[in-house]
Design a protein around this motif. Structure first.
Motif, PDB file in Angstrom:
ATOM      1  N   LYS A 141       0.541  -1.188  -0.206  1.00  0.00           N
ATOM      2  CA  LYS A 141       0.015   0.144  -0.192  1.00  0.00           C
ATOM      3  C   LYS A 141       0.784   1.127   0.111  1.00  0.00           C
ATOM      4  CE  LYS A 141      -3.900  -1.946   2.628  1.00  0.00           C
ATOM      5  NZ  LYS A 141      -4.534  -1.630   3.657  1.00  0.00           N
ATOM      6  N   ALA A 145      -2.131   6.944  -1.649  1.00  0.00           N
ATOM      7  CA  ALA A 145      -2.627   6.566  -2.952  1.00  0.00           C
ATOM      8  C   ALA A 145      -4.126   6.497  -3.009  1.00  0.00           C
ATOM      9  CB  ALA A 145      -2.222   5.033  -3.260  1.00  0.00           C
ATOM     10  N   GLY A 148      -6.468   3.234  -3.518  1.00  0.00           N
ATOM     11  CA  GLY A 148      -5.415   2.041  -3.508  1.00  0.00           C
ATOM     12  C   GLY A 148      -4.882   2.350  -4.750  1.00  0.00           C
ATOM     13  N   TYR A 151      -1.568   0.103  -5.706  1.00  0.00           N
ATOM     14  CA  TYR A 151      -1.407  -1.217  -4.847  1.00  0.00           C
ATOM     15  C   TYR A 151      -1.221  -2.588  -5.498  1.00  0.00           C
ATOM     16  CZ  TYR A 151      -3.622   1.214  -0.911  1.00  0.00           C
ATOM     17  OH  TYR A 151      -4.083   2.434   0.111  1.00  0.00           O
ATOM     18  N   GLN A 177       1.637  -5.310   3.627  1.00  0.00           N
ATOM     19  CA  GLN A 177       0.764  -5.851   4.745  1.00  0.00           C
ATOM     20  C   GLN A 177       0.209  -7.150   4.293  1.00  0.00           C
ATOM     21  OE1 GLN A 177      -3.213  -4.283   5.262  1.00  0.00           O
ATOM     22  NE2 GLN A 177      -2.208  -3.008   6.594  1.00  0.00           N
ATOM     23  N   GLU A 178       0.279  -8.034   5.161  1.00  0.00           N
ATOM     24  CA  GLU A 178      -0.377  -9.433   5.035  1.00  0.00           C
ATOM     25  C   GLU A 178      -1.649  -9.210   4.223  1.00  0.00           C
ATOM     26  OE1 GLU A 178      -1.473 -11.209   8.819  1.00  0.00           O
ATOM     27  OE2 GLU A 178      -1.696 -12.994   7.760  1.00  0.00           O
ATOM     28  N   TYR A 179      -1.900 -10.142   3.099  1.00  0.00           N
ATOM     29  CA  TYR A 179      -2.975 -10.052   2.400  1.00  0.00           C
ATOM     30  C   TYR A 179      -3.987 -11.107   2.947  1.00  0.00           C
ATOM     31  CZ  TYR A 179      -6.575  -9.670  -1.130  1.00  0.00           C
ATOM     32  OH  TYR A 179      -7.591  -9.687  -1.908  1.00  0.00           O
ATOM     33  N   ILE A 180      -4.860 -10.523   3.521  1.00  0.00           N
ATOM     34  CA  ILE A 180      -6.094 -11.443   3.980  1.00  0.00           C
ATOM     35  C   ILE A 180      -6.958 -11.903   3.121  1.00  0.00           C
ATOM     36  CG2 ILE A 180      -7.793 -11.837   5.905  1.00  0.00           C
ATOM     37  CD1 ILE A 180      -4.934 -11.250   6.897  1.00  0.00           C
ATOM     38  N   TYR A 186     -17.323  -3.895   6.802  1.00  0.00           N
ATOM     39  CA  TYR A 186     -17.232  -2.542   7.377  1.00  0.00           C
ATOM     40  C   TYR A 186     -18.390  -2.187   8.414  1.00  0.00           C
ATOM     41  CZ  TYR A 186     -14.005  -1.502   3.724  1.00  0.00           C
ATOM     42  OH  TYR A 186     -12.695  -1.464   2.519  1.00  0.00           O
ATOM     43  N   ARG A 206     -17.818  -2.088   0.136  1.00  0.00           N
ATOM     44  CA  ARG A 206     -17.331  -1.136  -0.806  1.00  0.00           C
ATOM     45  C   ARG A 206     -17.675  -1.706  -2.347  1.00  0.00           C
ATOM     46  NH1 ARG A 206     -11.942   2.302   0.802  1.00  0.00           N
ATOM     47  NH2 ARG A 206     -13.286   3.612   2.098  1.00  0.00           N
ATOM     48  N   GLU A 208     -15.974  -1.490  -5.649  1.00  0.00           N
ATOM     49  CA  GLU A 208     -14.851  -0.775  -6.061  1.00  0.00           C
ATOM     50  C   GLU A 208     -14.410  -1.156  -7.575  1.00  0.00           C
ATOM     51  OE1 GLU A 208     -12.534  -0.722  -1.829  1.00  0.00           O
ATOM     52  OE2 GLU A 208     -12.620  -2.539  -3.126  1.00  0.00           O
ATOM     53  N   TYR A 231      -8.686   0.043  -6.746  1.00  0.00           N
ATOM     54  CA  TYR A 231      -9.822  -0.031  -5.671  1.00  0.00           C
ATOM     55  C   TYR A 231     -10.593   1.411  -5.522  1.00  0.00           C
ATOM     56  CZ  TYR A 231      -7.380  -4.039  -4.216  1.00  0.00           C
ATOM     57  OH  TYR A 231      -6.556  -5.506  -4.336  1.00  0.00           O
ATOM     58  N   ILE A 277     -11.419  -7.484   7.021  1.00  0.00           N
ATOM     59  CA  ILE A 277     -11.665  -8.539   6.273  1.00  0.00           C
ATOM     60  C   ILE A 277     -11.780  -9.736   7.177  1.00  0.00           C
ATOM     61  CG2 ILE A 277     -10.272  -9.842   4.621  1.00  0.00           C
ATOM     62  CD1 ILE A 277     -10.647  -7.202   3.514  1.00  0.00           C
ATOM     63  N   PHE A 287      -8.081  -3.308   9.290  1.00  0.00           N
ATOM     64  CA  PHE A 287      -7.115  -2.893   8.680  1.00  0.00           C
ATOM     65  C   PHE A 287      -7.112  -1.268   8.735  1.00  0.00           C
ATOM     66  CE2 PHE A 287      -9.022  -1.644   4.567  1.00  0.00           C
ATOM     67  CZ  PHE A 287      -9.915  -2.439   4.572  1.00  0.00           C
ATOM     68  N   GLU A 288      -8.172  -0.572   9.241  1.00  0.00           N
ATOM     69  CA  GLU A 288      -8.479   0.652   9.230  1.00  0.00           C
ATOM     70  C   GLU A 288      -9.446   0.944  10.032  1.00  0.00           C
ATOM     71  OE1 GLU A 288      -7.495   2.436   5.690  1.00  0.00           O
ATOM     72  OE2 GLU A 288      -9.090   4.146   5.845  1.00  0.00           O
TER      73      GLU A 288
HETATM   74  P1  ATP Z   1      -8.967   4.552   2.055  1.00  0.00           P
HETATM   75  O1  ATP Z   1     -10.086   3.841   2.801  1.00  0.00           O
HETATM   76  O2  ATP Z   1      -7.994   5.644   3.074  1.00  0.00           O
HETATM   77  O3  ATP Z   1      -9.368   5.395   1.018  1.00  0.00           O
HETATM   78  P2  ATP Z   1      -7.740   2.988   0.308  1.00  0.00           P
HETATM   79  O4  ATP Z   1      -8.877   2.905  -0.485  1.00  0.00           O
HETATM   80  O5  ATP Z   1      -6.555   3.760  -0.434  1.00  0.00           O
HETATM   81  O6  ATP Z   1      -7.847   3.584   1.557  1.00  0.00           O
HETATM   82  P3  ATP Z   1      -7.706   0.743   1.571  1.00  0.00           P
HETATM   83  O7  ATP Z   1      -9.070   0.758   2.001  1.00  0.00           O
HETATM   84  O8  ATP Z   1      -6.758   0.547   2.649  1.00  0.00           O
HETATM   85  O9  ATP Z   1      -7.416   1.590   0.486  1.00  0.00           O
HETATM   86  O10 ATP Z   1      -7.782  -0.920   0.860  1.00  0.00           O
HETATM   87  C1  ATP Z   1      -8.199  -0.876  -0.673  1.00  0.00           C
HETATM   88  C2  ATP Z   1      -8.822  -2.302  -0.715  1.00  0.00           C
HETATM   89  O11 ATP Z   1      -7.855  -3.353  -0.304  1.00  0.00           O
HETATM   90  C3  ATP Z   1     -10.288  -2.426   0.212  1.00  0.00           C
HETATM   91  O12 ATP Z   1     -11.189  -3.129  -0.788  1.00  0.00           O
HETATM   92  C4  ATP Z   1      -9.705  -3.541   0.975  1.00  0.00           C
HETATM   93  O13 ATP Z   1     -10.890  -4.439   1.274  1.00  0.00           O
HETATM   94  C5  ATP Z   1      -8.780  -4.099   0.418  1.00  0.00           C
HETATM   95  N1  ATP Z   1      -7.556  -4.489   1.530  1.00  0.00           N
HETATM   96  C6  ATP Z   1      -6.959  -3.591   2.334  1.00  0.00           C
HETATM   97  N2  ATP Z   1      -6.052  -4.416   3.155  1.00  0.00           N
HETATM   98  C7  ATP Z   1      -6.350  -5.472   2.959  1.00  0.00           C
HETATM   99  C8  ATP Z   1      -5.559  -6.884   3.451  1.00  0.00           C
HETATM  100  N3  ATP Z   1      -4.737  -6.418   4.424  1.00  0.00           N
HETATM  101  N4  ATP Z   1      -6.142  -7.904   3.165  1.00  0.00           N
HETATM  102  C9  ATP Z   1      -6.878  -7.803   2.234  1.00  0.00           C
HETATM  103  N5  ATP Z   1      -7.565  -6.965   1.468  1.00  0.00           N
HETATM  104  C10 ATP Z   1      -7.431  -5.822   1.826  1.00  0.00           C
END
Ligand code: ATP
Length: 339
Positions: A141, A145, A148, A151, A177-180, A186, A206, A208, A231, A277, A287-288
């Protein structure tokens, strides 16, 4: 007794403004929408704004702030507020502001956010300090960005280096970060300083682009055309969770509120969201955290299955927020919900 009718509710016209303003009207407040020029249509069409103040761009908020102060308007922060003004400027808001503005810094900085969530006892995806340590699927990440963008996923150090080579964001900071492998859930919470209770308002996932569409074409085509997953958020889809997960989800929210009191005076109150997740073992990997109303509450303008259990009337998160303010005013506790 103080009268809610002496106050107005104002917010920037974007993100969750429709339900915030509608909810405020339902609770008897007059409302003000601060619109960007050329973007007032929805706020007029849906009849949620008693008054519209136009500015060129949201960053010009401070140019009209005195007007809000004169009108005794209480400003409701939301995601666009934070992203357009930045947490440093949110701290400078002089108008009455619902929620604890000092907590925003903690959600804006990845390492501060992680400390808070781990202190709250929440399970998080593992972080890898260096690419050589990658021993499982990871998501890279990049800082700042939006949506996402850029990513990527890697399974080992070799893949990481291959994908990082010539990557347009390589110079930005990033986390590994570990991908789950699981489903996103949410959770939208509301913690009222007036009642002292934590409520679960609703859930979403979401919608996306293009992540939610790549599965519609064959894997071979994805590879042949060289599709990169992004995303970019385009909307939100409501969810109802397995009922047996609810005790755990309440516990997680309570943990986040308790831990917030140790990091910031007064802690976290009002609407907030844990983004997780959930894997096939039903383990939650958070994760947030978003320490304010999230756009995932937008499907529930007329309430959710969960608010319907608790309230015998439609209760959006926007309305819940206005009710908190109304009750605080009626009990002469308004300063307790402002921050
Ligand atoms: P923000 O919410 O600050 O706008 P973002 O859109 O840049 O952040 P994230 O929300 O962190 O990015 O993640 C983007 C996507 O990746 C999301 O759909 C989320 O579900 C997925 N994701 C994030 N972290 C992980 C994880 N560790 N394992 C699997 N999927 C993840």
């Amino acid at each position: 007794m103080a009268n809610p009718k002496d106050y107005k509710i104002a917010t920037l016209a974007s993100h969750t403004a429709l339900q915030i303003l509608k909810g405020a009207k339902e609770e008897g407040f007059e409302t003000i929408a601060i619109c960007q020029k050329g973007k007032r249509k929805p706020y007029e069409s849906y009849g949620v704004a008693d008054k519209i103040i136009e500015i060129e761009k949201f960053e010009d908020y401070f140019e009209i702030e005195q007007q809000l102060i004169d009108e005794k308007a209480i400003v409701i922060p939301h995601g666009s507020f934070v992203s357009y003004l930045g947490f440093e400027n949110v701290k400078k808001i002089k108008a009455m502001h619902y929620g604890n503005r000092n907590i925003i810094e903690w959600e804006s900085d990845r390492s501060m956010e992680r400390k808070w969530l781990l202190d709250a006892g929440l399970n998080m995806p593992k972080l890898f300090d260096k690419p050589e340590d990658i021993d499982r699927p990871v998501i890279i990440k990049f800082n700042g960005a939006g949506g996402g963008k850029g990513y990527f996923i890697a399974n080992n150090p070799e893949e990481f280096h291959k994908r990082m080579e010539g990557h347009p964001d390589a110079e930005r900071g990033y986390v590994i970060q570990e991908y789950i492998v699981g489903v996103p859930i949410y959770t939208h919470y509301f913690h009222s300083p007036v009642t002292g209770e934590l409520e679960i308002m609703s859930f979403d996932k979401r919608y996306e682009s293009n992540a939610d569409s790549v599965g519609r074409i064959a894997a071979k085509d994805q590879v042949d055309v060289g599709i990169q997953t992004t995303y970019t958020i385009t909307g939100n889809v409501p969810i109802v969770v397995r009922e047996s997960l609810l005790p755990k989800i309440f516990e997680m929210g309570e943990g986040a509120v308790e831990a917030s009191k140790k990091i910031v005076d007064g802690g976290l109150w009002g609407p907030f969201c844990l983004e997780a997740i959930v894997d096939p073992n039903l383990d939650f990997f958070v994760f947030e955290i978003s320490a304010r109303i999230v756009a995932g509450t937008n499907p529930f303008v007329h309430g959710s299955p969960y608010t319907w259990l608790r309230y015998d009337e439609p209760m959006s998160t926007g309305r819940r927020l206005a009710r908190d303010i109304k009750e605080a005013i009626e009990e002469d506790k308004l300063p307790e919900v402002l921050g």
